[in-house]
Scaffold this active site. Structure first.
Site, PDB file in Angstrom:
ATOM      1  N   CYS A   1      43.246  16.223  16.065  1.00 40.79           N
ATOM      2  CA  CYS A   1      42.089  16.717  16.583  1.00 40.79           C
ATOM      3  C   CYS A   1      41.973  18.156  16.223  1.00 40.79           C
ATOM      4  O   CYS A   1      42.628  18.783  17.022  1.00 40.79           O
ATOM      5  CB  CYS A   1      41.700  16.221  17.781  1.00 40.79           C
ATOM      6  SG  CYS A   1      40.086  17.047  18.363  1.00 40.79           S
TER       7      CYS A   1
ATOM      8  N   CYS B   1      41.302  19.528  20.110  1.00 41.61           N
ATOM      9  CA  CYS B   1      42.297  19.754  21.139  1.00 41.61           C
ATOM     10  C   CYS B   1      43.521  19.319  20.776  1.00 41.61           C
ATOM     11  O   CYS B   1      44.502  19.620  21.534  1.00 41.61           O
ATOM     12  CB  CYS B   1      41.775  18.761  22.074  1.00 41.61           C
ATOM     13  SG  CYS B   1      41.971  16.905  21.441  1.00 41.61           S
TER      14      CYS B   1
ATOM     15  N   TYR C   1      -4.394   2.796   8.580  1.00 43.86           N
ATOM     16  CA  TYR C   1      -3.684   1.883   8.117  1.00 43.86           C
ATOM     17  C   TYR C   1      -3.168   0.667   9.235  1.00 43.86           C
ATOM     18  O   TYR C   1      -2.572  -0.395   8.784  1.00 43.86           O
ATOM     19  CB  TYR C   1      -2.541   2.103   7.216  1.00 43.86           C
ATOM     20  CG  TYR C   1      -1.609   3.170   7.846  1.00 43.86           C
ATOM     21  CD1 TYR C   1      -0.946   2.936   8.983  1.00 43.86           C
ATOM     22  CD2 TYR C   1      -1.481   4.519   7.348  1.00 43.86           C
ATOM     23  CE1 TYR C   1      -0.066   3.886   9.545  1.00 43.86           C
ATOM     24  CE2 TYR C   1      -0.561   5.358   7.806  1.00 43.86           C
ATOM     25  CZ  TYR C   1       0.013   5.045   8.957  1.00 43.86           C
ATOM     26  OH  TYR C   1       0.754   6.128   9.680  1.00 43.86           O
TER      27      TYR C   1
ATOM     28  N   ASP D   1       2.863  10.444   3.014  1.00 39.02           N
ATOM     29  CA  ASP D   1       4.054  11.091   3.413  1.00 39.02           C
ATOM     30  C   ASP D   1       3.271  12.412   4.449  1.00 39.02           C
ATOM     31  O   ASP D   1       2.838  13.410   3.911  1.00 39.02           O
ATOM     32  CB  ASP D   1       4.696  12.133   2.463  1.00 39.02           C
ATOM     33  CG  ASP D   1       5.816  12.443   2.926  1.00 39.02           C
ATOM     34  OD1 ASP D   1       6.415  12.588   4.169  1.00 39.02           O
ATOM     35  OD2 ASP D   1       6.566  13.205   2.169  1.00 39.02           O
TER      36      ASP D   1
ATOM     37  N   CYS E   1      40.036  11.025  17.668  1.00 40.91           N
ATOM     38  CA  CYS E   1      40.900  11.720  18.497  1.00 40.91           C
ATOM     39  C   CYS E   1      41.079  10.673  19.736  1.00 40.91           C
ATOM     40  O   CYS E   1      40.394  10.291  20.207  1.00 40.91           O
ATOM     41  CB  CYS E   1      39.984  13.014  19.071  1.00 40.91           C
ATOM     42  SG  CYS E   1      40.667  13.865  20.490  1.00 40.91           S
TER      43      CYS E   1
ATOM     44  N   LYS F   1       2.973   4.446   1.141  1.00 38.48           N
ATOM     45  CA  LYS F   1       3.304   5.175   2.423  1.00 38.48           C
ATOM     46  C   LYS F   1       2.964   6.650   2.390  1.00 38.48           C
ATOM     47  O   LYS F   1       3.573   7.204   1.262  1.00 38.48           O
ATOM     48  CB  LYS F   1       4.819   4.791   2.429  1.00 38.48           C
ATOM     49  CG  LYS F   1       5.515   5.528   3.665  1.00 38.48           C
ATOM     50  CD  LYS F   1       6.883   4.901   4.033  1.00 38.48           C
ATOM     51  CE  LYS F   1       7.190   5.379   5.324  1.00 38.48           C
ATOM     52  NZ  LYS F   1       7.156   6.913   5.602  1.00 38.48           N
TER      53      LYS F   1
ATOM     54  N   CYS G   1      39.513  16.328  25.507  1.00 34.90           N
ATOM     55  CA  CYS G   1      39.028  17.001  24.251  1.00 34.90           C
ATOM     56  C   CYS G   1      37.688  17.488  24.461  1.00 34.90           C
ATOM     57  O   CYS G   1      36.688  16.936  24.720  1.00 34.90           O
ATOM     58  CB  CYS G   1      38.977  15.968  23.227  1.00 34.90           C
ATOM     59  SG  CYS G   1      38.216  16.619  21.781  1.00 34.90           S
TER      60      CYS G   1
ATOM     61  N   LYS H   1      11.041   2.868  -0.246  1.00 37.96           N
ATOM     62  CA  LYS H   1      11.063   4.296  -0.548  1.00 37.96           C
ATOM     63  C   LYS H   1      11.370   4.328  -1.946  1.00 37.96           C
ATOM     64  O   LYS H   1      11.837   3.732  -2.441  1.00 37.96           O
ATOM     65  CB  LYS H   1      12.092   4.840   0.367  1.00 37.96           C
ATOM     66  CG  LYS H   1      11.994   4.585   1.832  1.00 37.96           C
ATOM     67  CD  LYS H   1      11.020   5.267   2.549  1.00 37.96           C
ATOM     68  CE  LYS H   1      10.897   6.651   2.496  1.00 37.96           C
ATOM     69  NZ  LYS H   1      11.809   7.272   3.779  1.00 37.96           N
TER      70      LYS H   1
ATOM     71  N   GLU I   1       0.632  -1.111  -0.005  1.00 41.43           N
ATOM     72  CA  GLU I   1      -0.080  -0.073   0.038  1.00 41.43           C
ATOM     73  C   GLU I   1       0.909   1.314  -0.027  1.00 41.43           C
ATOM     74  O   GLU I   1       1.965   1.226   0.500  1.00 41.43           O
ATOM     75  CB  GLU I   1      -0.918  -0.034   1.325  1.00 41.43           C
ATOM     76  CG  GLU I   1      -0.094   0.241   2.470  1.00 41.43           C
ATOM     77  CD  GLU I   1      -0.765  -0.295   3.805  1.00 41.43           C
ATOM     78  OE1 GLU I   1      -1.497   0.748   4.124  1.00 41.43           O
ATOM     79  OE2 GLU I   1      -0.547  -1.451   4.410  1.00 41.43           O
TER      80      GLU I   1
HETATM   81  S1  IVH Z   1       2.486   1.021   9.125  1.00 37.28           S
HETATM   82  C1  IVH Z   1       4.156  -0.765  13.144  1.00 37.28           C
HETATM   83  N1  IVH Z   1       1.423   1.867   6.849  1.00 37.28           N
HETATM   84  O1  IVH Z   1       5.471   5.828   7.942  1.00 37.28           O
HETATM   85  C2  IVH Z   1       4.079   0.088  11.776  1.00 37.28           C
HETATM   86  N2  IVH Z   1       2.842   3.503   8.155  1.00 37.28           N
HETATM   87  O2  IVH Z   1       8.251   5.420   8.459  1.00 37.28           O
HETATM   88  C3  IVH Z   1       2.876   1.133  11.693  1.00 37.28           C
HETATM   89  N3  IVH Z   1       3.151   5.578   7.085  1.00 37.28           N
HETATM   90  O3  IVH Z   1       5.370   5.886  11.479  1.00 37.28           O
HETATM   91  C4  IVH Z   1       3.112   1.671  10.552  1.00 37.28           C
HETATM   92  N4  IVH Z   1       1.958   5.309   5.498  1.00 37.28           N
HETATM   93  O4  IVH Z   1       3.685   7.182  10.195  1.00 37.28           O
HETATM   94  C5  IVH Z   1       2.410   2.226   7.774  1.00 37.28           C
HETATM   95  N5  IVH Z   1       0.568   2.791   4.949  1.00 37.28           N
HETATM   96  C6  IVH Z   1       1.221   2.794   5.915  1.00 37.28           C
HETATM   97  C7  IVH Z   1       2.049   4.169   6.018  1.00 37.28           C
HETATM   98  C8  IVH Z   1       2.795   4.343   7.182  1.00 37.28           C
HETATM   99  C9  IVH Z   1       2.738   6.081   5.984  1.00 37.28           C
HETATM  100  C10 IVH Z   1       4.156   6.136   8.308  1.00 37.28           C
HETATM  101  C11 IVH Z   1       3.705   6.216   9.604  1.00 37.28           C
HETATM  102  C12 IVH Z   1       5.062   5.405  10.363  1.00 37.28           C
HETATM  103  C13 IVH Z   1       6.229   6.050   9.189  1.00 37.28           C
HETATM  104  C14 IVH Z   1       7.173   4.969   9.154  1.00 37.28           C
END
Ligand code: IVH
Length: 748
Positions: free
Chosen positions: A429, A432, A236, A130, A447, A128, A453, A324, A126
């Site tokens: 360093c 120091c 989610y 932002d 160092c 991610k 230091c 990512k 799914e």
């Molecule tokens: S699952 C235990 N699903 O990404 C894990 N996170 O980098 C629960 N995020 O803190 C997170 N979309 O804020 C999950 N489809 C998605 C997401 C998602 C965005 C964010 C979330 C998390 C962060 C981690």
């Protein structure tokens, strides 16, 4: 105001009394306005109080109070929101960038669960989002609390703000009695553009990107402002539940959608890495048209039973990963290379850049890692960036991957200024002047100044007071840095004598320092006192020993239980650490001699020779230390080095004198049959993998060790267990098989 006497006629005594009264009145007005959102006096009256206060201070500057209202610009109190401790921690995700990372993710899970490569294993994929994560708590179907992630354990209570978001239902039907829904608050592109236009019209600063706008809007102290901001929410995940939602991730998302939450429509069920990568490519292609920002794709194991078995590492689940999208990049000029000295003495080169915007954020520094990286080679001497080195004055391509520090991806040699010289990495360093040396096989130059230091001393102090370490309220990095510069606090132990030296009744007092007052000084003294009692793991982590992060500190604490036991073990193992280093040197020498003589290197005898003559106690202590799961020779050597360094050891001893160190009682789990016990797994395990066995044992409060000693309480031996089982027999340690283990602790 009218009934107050003219400033010119005030006596000193009257002035002092009035300043005290004004401070109280203004503080009360501030609180009513900013915290309670219910102003008690008009703006004009408020201004009049401040004007009068400033006028009196102008005539009697020596009477200016430490808590003078003229120093407070009417800003909202820093602690605007109350804090919420999450019942179930809000975790982050580990990141993947390349397709191989995804095949490895699948393989890692299979190894952990002991599944063959062709056993079916389904994942959800799914987008991610932002944005900002948010946890919504429903009790009896009513929304009772909304909290931000914060540090994962403690977040901010933003309930009033969350109630203004139309995607978040205030009431839901047929829900479990307790239901925590987790998801992402975000702002769509169109709404973001319109908001920024409004900001510009009002002469206010525009937001850098939709995520900042969402975060800023959610964290408004005045929910009426949040209500004006077009925030949205995708669900989610979940936190505490009084009853499971479903057996699978997809099933649980369906339930959430049924409760009225928006669930991302691009969520898909995939039967393995190939399908996941296809879906990733599809989402990446749609990215520009989605209408909201996403920064990757999240894959999760679909079967919630398997999720439970896989569990968590210290801050990320094993059953999920964020794939990512490639980071955004930009070209800019590298103005200079600076060297920063860290708490362990590591010299870290930093690129000072001509500021450039990368993915909506202005970047002016980038990490250059170490001297090899600048020279264009990796730790083994192989070329990176095609062997191109980095010089001051170069044009460089920088990128940001998520929230991590920007990095340099490439150098444009065609634009290299004439006369640009290769960068010469310092061998002393810069802070120091001590020698900066690079150990065999180490990529870092460090160092050797230790606590003399100033850079190391300050960094150690900053680390010491950080959140995961002593976390002393009101005493942060800025404060300790200042106290260090003025010579009030040179090492952690000094923090615990601050009251004695600069408290009430002393000739020089903390409360009289600039930026402090009676209240803040007293608060600090109390906050310090609260930390005189400290859990062992926190103490170990706070020392800032190289390679000893939070996880290693917790492993050590769990294994040794008490500070005394840890110190005794490290001291006893010290001669062995020396042998370990000598063995590395002997191995290198043997390899070189063999190459010269054109024969095969005899590594084992070369290494073994060094260990002869070592006392059995030292050997046993070393085996015990390096046998702790998660602790290898690198951490063990770092511990020994730190404890043997005279100045550092004395400083640690001085610190511990002020503390009551709370023993680690096996993660405080007391109701498990293995809590506090030291367990060794050996031989082939058939119903669980070694990693799973370790994680489960630790979750039940046991310490897991890799070697059997008199301290071992239980050995779980599978077929083929050899010397460890034999040793356990000799020592009379209890031995059970895998079925016995499950009988003892139950199945997950
Ligand atoms: S699952 C235990 N699903 O990404 C894990 N996170 O980098 C629960 N995020 O803190 C997170 N979309 O804020 C999950 N489809 C998605 C997401 C998602 C965005 C964010 C979330 C998390 C962060 C981690």
């Amino acid at each position: 105001m009218a009934d107050r006497p003219g400033i010119d006629t005030l006596t000193e005594q009257q002035a002092a009394a009035e300043l005290a009264e004004l401070a109280r009145l203004i503080a009360r007005a501030n609180e009513a306005y900013h915290t309670k959102d219910a102003p008690e006096i008009s703006d004009a009256d408020y201004d009049a109080l401040k004007v009068r206060n400033a006028a009196i201070e102008g005539r009697f500057p020596h009477l200016k109070r430490p808590d003078s209202p003229s120093e407070q610009v009417g800003a909202p109190p820093a602690q605007g929101f109350t804090q919420v401790r999450h019942k179930v921690r809000m975790l982050s995700l580990s990141n993947a960038f390349a397709p191989e990372d995804i095949t490895e993710f699948d393989a890692r899970i299979r190894r952990y669960l002991g599944l063959s490569s062709d056993a079916p294993l389904a994942f959800t994929a799914e987008p991610k989002i932002d944005g900002v994560s948010l946890s919504l708590r429903y009790e009896g179907g009513e929304l009772v609390q909304a909290a931000t992630r914060g540090d994962g354990s403690v977040g901010e209570n933003v309930t009033a703000n969350a109630r203004t978001i139309s995607d978040i239902p205030a009431r839901i039907d047929n829900a479990p009695e307790v239901l925590e829904v987790r998801g992402e608050v975000y702002m769509a592109h169109a709404d973001f553009a319109a908001l920024n236009e409004r900001q510009a019209q009002r002469g206010e600063k525009p937001f850098a990107n939709p995520r900042n706008a969402a975060a800023g809007s959610l964290r408004q102290l005045d929910p009426r402002i949040t209500a004006e901001r077009p925030l949205r929410f995708f669900a989610y995940a979940w936190g505490e539940l009084s009853k499971p939602l479903a057996d699978t991730q997809t099933g649980a998302l369906k339930r959430l959608a049924g409760f009225g939450f928006a669930v991302n429509p691009l969520t898909e069920l995939c039967d393995g890495p190939d399908a996941m990568l296809v879906h990733y490519a599809r989402i990446e292609q749609m990215r520009a048209e989605l209408g909201y920002d996403i920064d990757g794709v999240v894959y999760k194991i679909d079967d919630l039973g398997l999720q439970a078995r896989l569990g968590f590492r210290s801050s990320t689940p094993r059953w999920a990963i964020a794939h990512k999208f490639p980071a955004e990049t930009a070209w800019t000029r590298l103005v200079a290379i600076d060297i920063q000295v860290g708490r362990t003495g590591a010299l870290s080169p930093v690129a000072r850049l001509h500021p450039v915007t990368v993915g909506g954020v202005v970047v002016s520094n980038a990490t250059l890692h170490n001297e090899d990286y600048i020279a264009g080679r990796d730790a083994s001497g192989n070329p990176i960036r095609g062997g191109k080195d980095i010089r001051e004055g170069d044009w460089v391509q920088v990128y940001r991957a998520g929230d991590v520090i920007p990095k340099v991806a490439d150098v444009d040699l065609s634009r290299r200024p004439e006369g640009a010289q290769p960068y010469v990495f310092p061998t002393t360093c810069p802070e120091c002047g001590s020698d900066a040396i690079r150990e065999e096989g180490d990529s870092v130059r460090s160092c050797t100044g230790g606590l003399i230091c100033p850079a190391q001393a300050v960094e150690k102090l900053r680390h010491f007071v950080s959140r995961a370490a002593f976390d002393i309220e009101g005493l942060g990095a800025r404060q300790v840095e200042q106290l260090y510069r003025d010579g009030w606090v040179r090492e952690p132990a000094d923090i615990f004598t601050l009251r004695e030296r600069y408290g009430p009744g002393r000739p020089t007092q903390l409360k009289n320092r600039e930026g402090w007052g009676e209240k803040s000084a007293n608060n600090i003294f109390e906050a310090i006192d609260e930390r005189r009692k400290i859990p062992l793991a926190r103490l170990i982590f706070s020392l800032g020993i190289r390679h000893v992060g939070e996880v290693a500190a917790a492993d050590l604490a769990r294994h040794f239980g008490t500070w005394q036991a840890l110190v005794a073990a490290v001291d006893t193992a010290a001669p062995a650490a020396e042998c370990h280093l000598q063995a590395d040197a002997a191995e290198a020498a043997e390899r070189q001699a063999a190459a010269q003589e054109g024969r095969r290197a005899r590594i084992k005898p070369a290494r073994d020779a060094v260990w002869e003559g070592l006392t059995p106690e030292a050997r046993a202590a070393w085996d015990d230390l390096t046998g702790i799961d998660g602790i290898g020779a690198t951490v063990a050597v770092a511990l020994v080095t730190s404890f043997r360094q005279e100045a550092e050891r004395a400083s640690i001893d001085r610190l511990v004198e002020h503390l009551e160190v709370e023993p680690d009682e096996g993660r405080q789990v007391t109701d498990s049959p293995v809590a506090g016990k030291t367990v060794v797994f050996t031989g082939t395990l058939e119903r669980m993998t070694r990693a799973e066995a370790k994680a489960r044992a630790e979750a039940l409060g046991a310490r897991v060790s890799g070697s059997v000693s008199a301290k071992t309480d239980l050995v779980v031996a599978g077929p083929g267990a050899g010397s460890k089982e034999k040793k356990a027999r000799e020592l009379g340690v209890e031995i059970i098989d895998e079925d016995g283990w499950f009988e003892l602790v139950g199945t997950p």
